[in-house]
Design an enzyme around this catalytic site. Structure first.
Site, PDB file in Angstrom:
ATOM      1  CG  LEU A  17      33.502  15.431 -25.891  1.00  0.00           C
ATOM      2  CD1 LEU A  17      32.259  14.590 -25.629  1.00  0.00           C
ATOM      3  CD2 LEU A  17      34.665  14.925 -25.053  1.00  0.00           C
ATOM      4  CG  MET A  54      40.604  17.455 -19.465  1.00  0.00           C
ATOM      5  SD  MET A  54      41.933  18.472 -18.840  1.00  0.00           S
ATOM      6  CE  MET A  54      42.894  18.727 -20.296  1.00  0.00           C
ATOM      7  N   GLY A  55      36.667  17.553 -22.345  1.00  0.00           N
ATOM      8  CA  GLY A  55      35.723  18.186 -23.263  1.00  0.00           C
ATOM      9  C   GLY A  55      36.316  18.570 -24.603  1.00  0.00           C
ATOM     10  CD  GLN A  66      48.825   3.423 -26.421  1.00  0.00           C
ATOM     11  OE1 GLN A  66      48.164   2.784 -25.601  1.00  0.00           O
ATOM     12  NE2 GLN A  66      50.118   3.656 -26.271  1.00  0.00           N
ATOM     13  N   GLY A  91      38.327  11.104 -31.512  1.00  0.00           N
ATOM     14  CA  GLY A  91      39.124  10.282 -30.598  1.00  0.00           C
ATOM     15  C   GLY A  91      38.288   9.937 -29.359  1.00  0.00           C
ATOM     16  CG  HIS A  92      37.307  13.025 -26.568  1.00  0.00           C
ATOM     17  ND1 HIS A  92      37.543  14.209 -27.213  1.00  0.00           N
ATOM     18  CD2 HIS A  92      38.157  12.986 -25.517  1.00  0.00           C
ATOM     19  CE1 HIS A  92      38.491  14.875 -26.582  1.00  0.00           C
ATOM     20  NE2 HIS A  92      38.895  14.154 -25.557  1.00  0.00           N
ATOM     21  CB  SER A 116      45.119  16.702 -29.894  1.00  0.00           C
ATOM     22  OG  SER A 116      45.302  17.606 -28.831  1.00  0.00           O
ATOM     23  NE  ARG A 160      46.880  21.474 -24.239  1.00  0.00           N
ATOM     24  CZ  ARG A 160      46.798  20.632 -23.206  1.00  0.00           C
ATOM     25  NH1 ARG A 160      46.838  19.331 -23.401  1.00  0.00           N
ATOM     26  NH2 ARG A 160      46.665  21.085 -21.972  1.00  0.00           N
TER      27      ARG A 160
HETATM   28  O1  PAF Z   1      43.237  12.925 -20.929  1.00  0.00           O
HETATM   29  C1  PAF Z   1      42.547  13.852 -20.447  1.00  0.00           C
HETATM   30  O2  PAF Z   1      41.742  14.477 -21.124  1.00  0.00           O
HETATM   31  C2  PAF Z   1      42.717  14.228 -18.984  1.00  0.00           C
HETATM   32  O3  PAF Z   1      44.036  14.127 -18.592  1.00  0.00           O
HETATM   33  C3  PAF Z   1      41.796  13.418 -18.038  1.00  0.00           C
HETATM   34  C4  PAF Z   1      42.153  11.947 -18.052  1.00  0.00           C
HETATM   35  C5  PAF Z   1      40.359  13.601 -18.445  1.00  0.00           C
HETATM   36  C6  PAF Z   1      41.961  13.918 -16.605  1.00  0.00           C
HETATM   37  O4  PAF Z   1      41.625  15.264 -16.491  1.00  0.00           O
END
Ligand code: PAF
Length: 281
Positions: free
Chosen positions: A33, A30-31, A148, A36-37, A185, A187
């Site tokens: 980033l 969901m951007g 995870q 972690g991403h 995260s 958030r």
């Molecule tokens: O983990 C996330 O960021 C979201 O739940 C996902 C898997 C991209 C789906 O919108």
């Protein structure tokens, strides 16, 4: 790296790779980033010929009172982070591109979506499984990568892929943490400085549980007590749940004998944070 917003343009690009038999990985996000991403993108890059990263703040997984509007968005930041980690394509569709007018088809996974996060976020996982299904159909990757940290999401996606016969391999990657232990995260940006300090209590409580496990403590309620005591020592923390569950069914277990997940959700101020410990013998 190319940034693409339209499904048709993305599929045209992917077709040439599919035709040559080259492997494609999908990292759905969901951007906003973070490392972690980036760890997912790096792993995908190591294991595949091409990596598609999707950035889409998916409205169907947010309840009306949740943070859809204020969820952080920064395309330039995401382009830089994705490209440095090895992405070939950043797919950033609009809401109407993925959910055209009168959209009304959803994918629903039972039982494992109805516990834990599902209790406070009843529509959440249906939104996740629907968007992940759409992205899988659009991209048709050989492998898809998840962190995870969202342990329940990973269990839900694995069940969906298994039970609905998707031909994709689901890869779960370890949690990436800040130096003091807080799980990365998007958030975390909502936390004020004092809340940020308080948020470290989540990972610290899991660390105490891990130490107890290593010392032979296998009884779930005793491990939960250790975690709750640490969290309750933090005035800004409000516990939603602390559970010890089976890694596939997500059903509560009384003792940890083989593998288990210790999951927690805690509100720090207005921000709800989750963290977990995957125990593997
Ligand atoms: O983990 C996330 O960021 C979201 O739940 C996902 C898997 C991209 C789906 O919108």
């Amino acid at each position: 790296m190319q940034t693409i917003t339209k499904i048709a343009e993305l599929q045209e690009k992917l077709n040439s790779w599919h035709k040559k038999g080259e492997s494609i990985a999908l990292v759905p996000t969901m951007g906003y980033l973070h490392e972690g991403h980036q760890s997912l993108i790096r792993k995908a890059y190591e294991q595949n010929d091409h990596v598609v990263v999707s950035v889409f703040v998916n409205p169907t997984q947010f309840a009306p009172e949740e943070d859809l509007e204020k969820y952080p968005r920064d395309l330039r930041h995401d382009q830089l982070k994705a490209e440095t980690a090895g992405a070939n394509i950043l797919f950033t569709p609009s809401v109407t591109e993925l959910y055209p007018m009168n959209f009304n088809s959803y994918v629903k996974v039972g039982d494992v979506t109805e516990v834990l996060e599902g209790l406070t976020r009843p529509i959440h996982f249906q939104g996740v499984t629907t968007i992940v299904t759409k992205l899988l159909h659009i991209v048709q990757p050989q492998m898809i990568y998840f962190g995870q940290k969202d342990a329940q999401q990973l269990v839900v996606i694995k069940k969906m892929v298994r039970e609905l016969n998707f031909s994709v391999k689901v890869i779960g990657c370890p949690i990436i943490r800040e130096e003091d232990g807080l799980a990365k995260s998007s958030r975390n940006i909502y936390l004020s400085p004092s809340e940020r300090q308080a948020a470290v209590s989540l990972s610290q409580s899991l660390k105490l549980a891990k130490a107890a496990l290593i010392n032979g403590q296998r009884t779930s309620h005793k491990l939960i007590k250790i975690i709750v005591q640490r969290l309750e020592a933090e005035p800004l923390a409000e516990i939603d749940y602390v559970k010890v569950v089976d890694t596939q069914t997500l059903k509560a277990i009384d003792r940890i004998d083989q593998t288990a997940l210790i999951l927690l959700a805690v509100k720090i101020g207005k921000t709800r944070l989750i963290d977990n410990l995957l125990y593997q013998k």
